[in-house]
Write an enzyme that holds these catalytic residues in place. Sequence first.
Site, PDB file in Angstrom:
ATOM      1  N   PHE A  41     -33.497 -16.539 -17.374  1.00  0.00           N
ATOM      2  CA  PHE A  41     -33.423 -17.051 -16.008  1.00  0.00           C
ATOM      3  C   PHE A  41     -33.624 -15.901 -15.026  1.00  0.00           C
ATOM      4  O   PHE A  41     -33.353 -14.743 -15.350  1.00  0.00           O
ATOM      5  CB  PHE A  41     -32.082 -17.754 -15.745  1.00  0.00           C
ATOM      6  CG  PHE A  41     -30.881 -16.856 -15.813  1.00  0.00           C
ATOM      7  CD1 PHE A  41     -30.491 -16.098 -14.702  1.00  0.00           C
ATOM      8  CD2 PHE A  41     -30.126 -16.760 -16.972  1.00  0.00           C
ATOM      9  CE1 PHE A  41     -29.379 -15.267 -14.758  1.00  0.00           C
ATOM     10  CE2 PHE A  41     -29.007 -15.926 -17.037  1.00  0.00           C
ATOM     11  CZ  PHE A  41     -28.635 -15.182 -15.924  1.00  0.00           C
ATOM     12  N   GLU A  52     -35.217 -18.137 -24.011  1.00  0.00           N
ATOM     13  CA  GLU A  52     -35.209 -18.578 -22.615  1.00  0.00           C
ATOM     14  C   GLU A  52     -34.485 -17.553 -21.745  1.00  0.00           C
ATOM     15  O   GLU A  52     -33.440 -17.021 -22.115  1.00  0.00           O
ATOM     16  CB  GLU A  52     -34.521 -19.934 -22.474  1.00  0.00           C
ATOM     17  CG  GLU A  52     -34.476 -20.423 -21.017  1.00  0.00           C
ATOM     18  CD  GLU A  52     -34.155 -21.888 -20.895  1.00  0.00           C
ATOM     19  OE1 GLU A  52     -34.953 -22.692 -21.413  1.00  0.00           O
ATOM     20  OE2 GLU A  52     -33.111 -22.232 -20.307  1.00  0.00           O
ATOM     21  N   HIS A  75     -29.242 -38.300 -21.268  1.00  0.00           N
ATOM     22  CA  HIS A  75     -29.215 -37.642 -19.950  1.00  0.00           C
ATOM     23  C   HIS A  75     -27.921 -37.997 -19.240  1.00  0.00           C
ATOM     24  O   HIS A  75     -27.409 -39.113 -19.338  1.00  0.00           O
ATOM     25  CB  HIS A  75     -30.422 -38.088 -19.121  1.00  0.00           C
ATOM     26  CG  HIS A  75     -30.681 -37.224 -17.929  1.00  0.00           C
ATOM     27  ND1 HIS A  75     -29.932 -37.292 -16.776  1.00  0.00           N
ATOM     28  CD2 HIS A  75     -31.620 -36.261 -17.715  1.00  0.00           C
ATOM     29  CE1 HIS A  75     -30.388 -36.413 -15.902  1.00  0.00           C
ATOM     30  NE2 HIS A  75     -31.412 -35.776 -16.443  1.00  0.00           N
ATOM     31  N   TYR A 117     -31.226 -20.164 -26.145  1.00  0.00           N
ATOM     32  CA  TYR A 117     -30.812 -19.967 -24.761  1.00  0.00           C
ATOM     33  C   TYR A 117     -30.085 -18.623 -24.680  1.00  0.00           C
ATOM     34  O   TYR A 117     -28.901 -18.520 -24.992  1.00  0.00           O
ATOM     35  CB  TYR A 117     -29.896 -21.108 -24.310  1.00  0.00           C
ATOM     36  CG  TYR A 117     -30.626 -22.420 -24.138  1.00  0.00           C
ATOM     37  CD1 TYR A 117     -31.366 -22.669 -22.986  1.00  0.00           C
ATOM     38  CD2 TYR A 117     -30.593 -23.406 -25.122  1.00  0.00           C
ATOM     39  CE1 TYR A 117     -32.053 -23.869 -22.815  1.00  0.00           C
ATOM     40  CE2 TYR A 117     -31.276 -24.610 -24.964  1.00  0.00           C
ATOM     41  CZ  TYR A 117     -31.999 -24.831 -23.803  1.00  0.00           C
ATOM     42  OH  TYR A 117     -32.683 -26.015 -23.635  1.00  0.00           O
TER      43      TYR A 117
END
Length: 599
Positions: free
Chosen positions: A23, A21, A157, A276
């Site tokens: 960004f 991943e 969550h 990540y």
Amino acid sequence: MKVIDKIHKAEQEGRPFWSFEYFPPKTAQGVQNLYDRMERMQRYGPEFIDVTWGAGGSSAELTTEIVATAQSVYGLETMMHLTCTNMPVQEIDDALEKAKNCGCQNILALRGDPPKGQETWESCKEGFEHAIDLVRYIRKKYGDYFCIAVAGHPEGHIDNPDKDADLQYLKDKVDAGADLVVTQLFFDIDMFTAFYKKARAIGINVPILPGVFPIQNYTGLKRVISFNDNFVPQKIWDELEVIKDDDTAVKEYGINLAVEFIKKFREIGINGFHLYTFNLERSSRIILERLNLVAPLEAVKPLPWNQCLTSKRAKENVRPIFWKNRTKSYLQRTETWDEFPNGRWGDSRSPAFGELDGWGINLKYPVDQCIKMWGYPTCIDDIAQTFARYCKGQIAGIPWSAQQLDPETDIIRQRLAAINLLGYLTINSQPAVNGVRSSDKIYGWGPRNGYVFQKAYLEFFVSPDKLNELIDKISGNPQVTYYAVNKRGDFRTNTQNDEPNAVTWGVFPGKEIAQPTIVEGVAFMAWKDEAFELWNRWARIYDRESDSARLILDVCSNWYLINIVHNDFQDENGIWRLFDLEIDGEISRKLMQSNGISR
């Protein structure tokens, strides 16, 4: 290709798989650095990468640009994040169309975080309330075109303290059409294991990829867990407390912890995981190395160049070698082509390259970094030293290549540096290769159990006097062909026809011979405009009346660009003998001078 199909294939083959991943960075140079890193990390064999969508759609435009570049330039199967935050339906439609147009078939559908400065999440006018609404909308409008992933929360969550209810919401998203689940990061392996088993027990049967975050530093960990109030077991805090001021030790701890987690995933039957990266490379690489995870070479490198994953170029299997180090400009110059290869490199080819204007030429580095690398040249020897330093890996790039030389050039690196010091300013090269296994880590590409071949190739700028001397040497060697041209278009060659010359090819079981890289006259003449324009771009970083600018512009105006192919691929030293008369005496002296050694 849809990620879910790649995952199913990996599962059928019983092999582990992983994804990265990234960004969107906040600066233009950060974006360029990310592209360089993504290109390097492609060699680690991720099944796919994903690109995040900034809170409130703040990075929407850049996210779609990075996705398009990853798909087209670097041949990376990409998943685009898409959130409901500040996204009315029209903007969601625009984002999905952009993804589809660039060949991206994978969406990670998320509700999203609150916009900056807003504590609680609220839907926007004409937007969606929950991720499930986005899943349903995509399925309704696009059918099965997209693979849709959704987020799983092993800890529940942050807005829903009821873990069982949150797990049911995850099942609802899957039932609405989600193909796979990618979990948020976590640090409690037992908590994840319980989440995974409960998910399977209630009928969530799609692949679940655990999200792994390699801890980079102590303060960074505290910041990351603050976003979603992640739980970190006391054991981890205690072990970090001893080393928290030593970033190197913390990184090592983070790598070991990630390796431990991934081994435990395997114990419960999970073969895939999602890293990540936080746009960092080292930890991801070391984790894969310590787990002995190596992707099949034919999956990482089906061709010697990165194959574009847009549908329009799906059948492209031939490219000119000239743009080897500037793939993006080649794709932009040829984006209007209707098919690939469509006879472009055969008798029916057309000089259909796009115009130089409109797609832009740049140096890829800010001015201060260019000057730091290339200095203030005042004579040809200064320029030659810069080119030689690049060949030896002492600077990061030159205008014609913004990344380090490929590993395959290691065996010719010193010779490249040497001929640069003699005034042959190289911008592209490859060594001769005679029947190396397609599985070879340096030269290999294509299906397994094959053999690959290369003709020795050099491309460089040369003064008119040296060009004449070189052509005299070439005239006595029937194995050597060349094209040469100056900025004005004065063209010289010894080729007897205008047919493409394959300089890379492969022989594989049950297939025709593949010839994916060529030298060809029409393409060379299109490339020369860009090659000479890069001299102008270099000159512009200096005052127009400076000695450096004048020198560089003089080279641009008067020197030639030449490419040389030594067609006897069994003779690995043949191309270098063209320079031997000069190299014998001058070579060692200049190399020693460039390394700061005097006699």
